[in-house]
Design an enzyme around this catalytic site. Structure first.
Site, PDB file in Angstrom:
ATOM      1  N   CYS A  94      -0.550  -3.856   2.458  1.00  0.00           N
ATOM      2  CA  CYS A  94      -1.649  -4.820   2.562  1.00  0.00           C
ATOM      3  C   CYS A  94      -2.911  -4.169   3.139  1.00  0.00           C
ATOM      4  O   CYS A  94      -3.587  -3.438   2.439  1.00  0.00           O
ATOM      5  CB  CYS A  94      -1.205  -6.040   3.377  1.00  0.00           C
ATOM      6  SG  CYS A  94      -2.264  -7.490   3.155  1.00  0.00           S
ATOM      7  N   HIS A 190       3.648  -8.082   0.360  1.00  0.00           N
ATOM      8  CA  HIS A 190       4.397  -7.904   1.607  1.00  0.00           C
ATOM      9  C   HIS A 190       5.891  -7.771   1.310  1.00  0.00           C
ATOM     10  O   HIS A 190       6.589  -8.775   1.132  1.00  0.00           O
ATOM     11  CB  HIS A 190       4.162  -9.093   2.545  1.00  0.00           C
ATOM     12  CG  HIS A 190       2.864  -9.046   3.269  1.00  0.00           C
ATOM     13  ND1 HIS A 190       2.771  -9.040   4.643  1.00  0.00           N
ATOM     14  CD2 HIS A 190       1.587  -8.973   2.810  1.00  0.00           C
ATOM     15  CE1 HIS A 190       1.511  -8.986   5.005  1.00  0.00           C
ATOM     16  NE2 HIS A 190       0.761  -8.948   3.909  1.00  0.00           N
ATOM     17  N   GLU A 192       8.252  -7.162   3.247  1.00  0.00           N
ATOM     18  CA  GLU A 192       9.083  -7.623   4.364  1.00  0.00           C
ATOM     19  C   GLU A 192       9.251  -9.128   4.415  1.00  0.00           C
ATOM     20  O   GLU A 192      10.064  -9.646   5.204  1.00  0.00           O
ATOM     21  CB  GLU A 192       8.477  -7.142   5.684  1.00  0.00           C
ATOM     22  CG  GLU A 192       7.328  -7.955   6.230  1.00  0.00           C
ATOM     23  CD  GLU A 192       5.990  -7.792   5.499  1.00  0.00           C
ATOM     24  OE1 GLU A 192       5.032  -8.510   5.836  1.00  0.00           O
ATOM     25  OE2 GLU A 192       5.929  -6.932   4.586  1.00  0.00           O
TER      26      GLU A 192
END
Length: 776
Positions: A94, A190, A192
């Site tokens: 990001c 993202h 995660e």
């Protein structure tokens, strides 16, 4: 197998520990991650001194724009221009991708349509497979996007190789890159997030690529071996860059111990099973001081227990004043202590303040960090490693009970110039005696630390058949001859604050901002009238029963005075519950008002829209992050379920962490690191909390509380001697700092880029009405 060392550079994001744990879960747990902030080093030169320790660098997400330079991204921009970094394997996520690409001549622009907490299809390009970063990955896969900005390439940026793209209203967007002839990779999405697919595969492939570059191309492994031999102490020091020290060493001997035997008396009363009103009837019989955590609404996994805590003359009262950086400690209703003694002592400079008629008042000069540590150390010598299974599994057997206000959380600064503010930010009382009601099994327990349970309570229970069959005679309205002055935030100020939130989110400073307002209600009593806090509690419970109803009146001094703290709550939201091994959070985001036209099916459709989904996903990822900071095993057990309450429908999730018994932490560590509740702040938490406190909420709440939230948005609950705890969020509540002369009611909602002014204002009033209806 040797360890793979990763330097993770965080930009004060609320998802950073999700990234760290995702890294650590690879290579059968042989990945070791050292996390620092983007301003931990002032120059890249300082960073270069530790780079040989690491096999790779991961640069995480975060707020801000790399075009704004160091004020937003610390050393990140300089890092990508430094020649020492050319051979270092790097993965940017990001913000990390934006900074990497900006250094290669790309532009970073604002999206026309912002994407925060939205799941999209990612398309792997042919170069994505050639790069090996997406080995074994399907051509398309879904991942979560949190970004206001995106990377724009041009004919001049030929060194930026597109690996992944996506498509939406903004057009075709770059979602992943490699920098030509360098081991530098990045993704805009993202990996995660709990809704991202193949995030672990991305990390595995990056690690393989880093190993290949270090061993076969750049020879960095020989540098690492030599650096580790010569500077292991420097590496260990760097690993402490983010302080995660436990509040106390739970495995060490407490030194002085105050452990006492636990007395219990048990009553089996089958006809109270699933009867929420039994507890209310019971507290009606008890005329001594009491704190109530009552389930006035019973549902699965919430509201199974009610707890009545009974303070007495041996109970210590801990009160912290954040602005004063002082804590008072005294016994409950000490006959020698007056409120004037406390005010005089707080204005003094001595660490220990006493009065000639009173030697029990203690004043400690400490900030909130000191308060957290001191109450934890006081509890350490009292905690019991209970072997009796029944006692071990009771939710509360004595311990600390009370309120931790919003300002006790991280990132909230105090106002040291406000030396006259005697509004407590935390108030906890040590309880020796309590009553527990199990609504599922129909059992009542009387529990005492030290075998001194009050006889009058035993007598009440021995004669329970005389009162439990009677109807609860609590009125659902307050006396009609009482009028109320109601002061609310101005609509134009709320509009201004809403627009300010939107500006910050569109610039990339935040994904979600929980804007709250506070209302002050002043009862205007007739000349001979009275309105007790207990009477208001009775009415609220009738009007809005909830799983975490509570009543805490701190009349901890013998004399009645005009600055007593009282909280009355009908909160539907558990913040954090823990036992000896498991922590559970139940965040609520998304509210629909119940009407004759609104049913569960319709509410579910509304609460599963992209706006509500995004709100919940952001908070879920934030809460996972808060748990992952201290514990390695975190799981989303319930994903966005719609729950029905008397006045509203709510979207609820359950996040659970395990393994606390094997860690160095207690539930109190998790509580401290998780406050303020993410559902009441937004994300990223640090910058969002700071914007709310210093810029946004002082404007919208100028008529009521300024930038302070106080009790509202904090938590209420307990820390039990058997290692358990349960804390609910202070919402749908009212509280008074002046013995009920004025009442404060907070309400708010999470604003995202998909929010509308009218929609958010309506949701805020729906929540406010839950408590405000008592006065109308």
């Amino acid at each position: 197998m040797s360890l793979f060392h990763v330097l993770f550079i965080d930009s004060y994001d609320s998802f950073c520990f999700n990234v760290q744990r995702l890294l650590e879960q690879q290579l059968n747990g042989t990945v070791e991650v050292t996390t620092i902030r983007n301003d931990s080093f002032q120059t890249v030169g300082e960073l270069n001194q530790v780079l040989p320790f690491f096999d790779a660098v991961v640069i995480g997400p975060g707020p801000g724009n790399p075009k704004n330079g160091a004020q937003d991204v610390g050393i990140l921009n300089d890092l990508f221009h430094d020649k020492e970094m050319i051979t270092v394997p790097i993965l940017g996520i990001c913000l990390g991708m934006q900074a990497m690409c900006l250094a290669q001549g790309c532009d970073v622009e604002q999206l026309d349509t912002i994407k925060h907490g939205q799941v999209y299809e990612m398309l792997v390009t042919p170069e994505g497979y050639t790069s090996r970063l997406f080995d074994d990955c399907p051509p398309t896969f879904k991942s979560t996007r949190y970004h206001s900005l995106h990377v724009v390439t041009s004919n001049k940026t030929t060194d930026v190789i597109p690996l992944v793209t996506t498509k939406d209203e903004n057009g075709q967007l770059l979602m992943g890159v490699q920098i030509k002839e360098r081991p530098w990779f990045a993704v805009q999405y993202h990996p995660e997030s709990c809704c991202s697919i193949k995030g672990d595969l991305l990390i595995q492939n990056f690690i393989k690529l880093a190993q290949h570059w270090n061993q076969d191309i750049t020879g960095r492994y020989s540098q690492k071996i030599q650096a580790t031999l010569n500077g292991i102490d420097k590496l260990k020091s760097l690993q402490r860059a983010i302080d995660r020290t436990p509040l106390f060493n739970k495995f060490a001997s407490p030194g002085t111990s105050e452990k006492m035997s636990i007395f219990t008396k048990k009553y089996q009363i089958p006809n109270i099973i699933n009867d929420a009103q039994f507890t209310l009837k019971l507290v009606d019989q008890i005329h001594q001081d009491k704190f109530i955590f009552a389930s006035s609404s019973l549902s699965a996994n919430r509201g199974e227990w009610s707890i009545i805590a009974l303070p007495d003359s041996s109970s210590l009262v801990y009160t912290h004043f954040n602005d004063l950086e002082k804590t008072t400690i005294h016994k409950w209703q000490d006959p020698n202590l007056k409120y004037d003694h406390i005010k005089t002592a707080l204005n003094g400079d001595d660490d220990l303040a006493t009065n000639e008629n009173n030697t029990s008042l203690k004043i400690i000069s400490e900030d909130k960090e000191g308060f957290w540590k001191n109450i934890s150390n006081d509890m350490k010598g009292k905690l019991i490693d209970e072997k009796n299974e029944e006692l071990k599994n009771l939710p509360f057997i004595g311990g600390l009970v009370g309120i931790l206000g919003y300002e006790m959380g991280s990132y909230i600064s105090n106002d040291k110039t406000n030396t006259t503010n005697l509004k407590p930010d935390a108030k906890l009382v040590f309880i020796n005696n309590c009553i527990l009601v199990n609504h599922v099994d129909g059992v009542v327990y009387l529990v005492s630390r030290g075998e001194c349970f009050p006889e009058e309570i035993i007598n009440i229970m021995e004669n329970n058949e005389a009162w439990e069959r009677e109807s609860l005679n609590w009125k659902s309205t307050l006396p009609s001859d009482i009028k109320y002055d109601i002061v609310m935030s101005k609509p134009e100020k709320y509009s201004e604050a809403f627009n300010m939130c939107q500006d910050y989110m569109h610039k990339g400073d935040s994904y979600e901002i929980c804007l709250t307002t506070q209302t002050t209600v002043t009862p205007k009593l007739p000349s001979n009238g009275a309105l007790s806090t207990w009477r208001i509690f009775q009415t609220l419970v009738q009007r809005n029963p909830a799983p975490f109803t509570s009543y805490l009146e701190f009349n901890d001094l013998v004399e009645r005075y005009d600055e007593e703290l009282c909280l009355i709550s009908s909160s539907p939201e558990r913040f954090l519950k823990w036992d000896q091994d498991i922590c559970e959070l139940r965040p609520i985001k998304g509210t629909v008002k119940k009407t004759d036209e609104m049913n569960l099916e319709k509410a579910t459709k509304i609460l599963k829209t992209p706006k509500e989904f995004g709100e919940n996903l952001m908070i879920l990822d934030l809460i996972r992050n808060d748990l992952y900071e201290l514990l390695p095993n975190v799981k989303v057990d319930e994903f966005m379920s719609v729950e029905e309450y008397k006045t509203v429908y709510q979207l609820v999730s359950v996040v659970r962490a395990t393994g606390m018994s094997q860690s160095c932490y207690t539930g109190m560590d998790i509580l401290k690191h998780s406050l303020p509740p993410g559902s009441m702040t937004g994300a990223p938490k640090k910058i969002t909390v700071e914007m709310l406190q210093h810029e946004i909420e002082p404007m919208v709440n100028e008529m009521t509380c300024g930038g302070r939230r106080g009790v509202y948005s904090g938590v209420t609950g307990y820390w039990s001697l058997n290692g358990r705890g349960d804390w609910s969020v202070n919402i749908r509540c009212m509280y008074s700092y002046d013995s009920g002369t004025n009442w404060h009611l907070g309400a708010g909602g999470a604003i995202t880029v998909l929010s509308t002014l009218e929609g958010e204002r309506e949701e805020m009033f729906t929540k406010l009405e839950t408590a405000l209806q008592v006065f109308q």
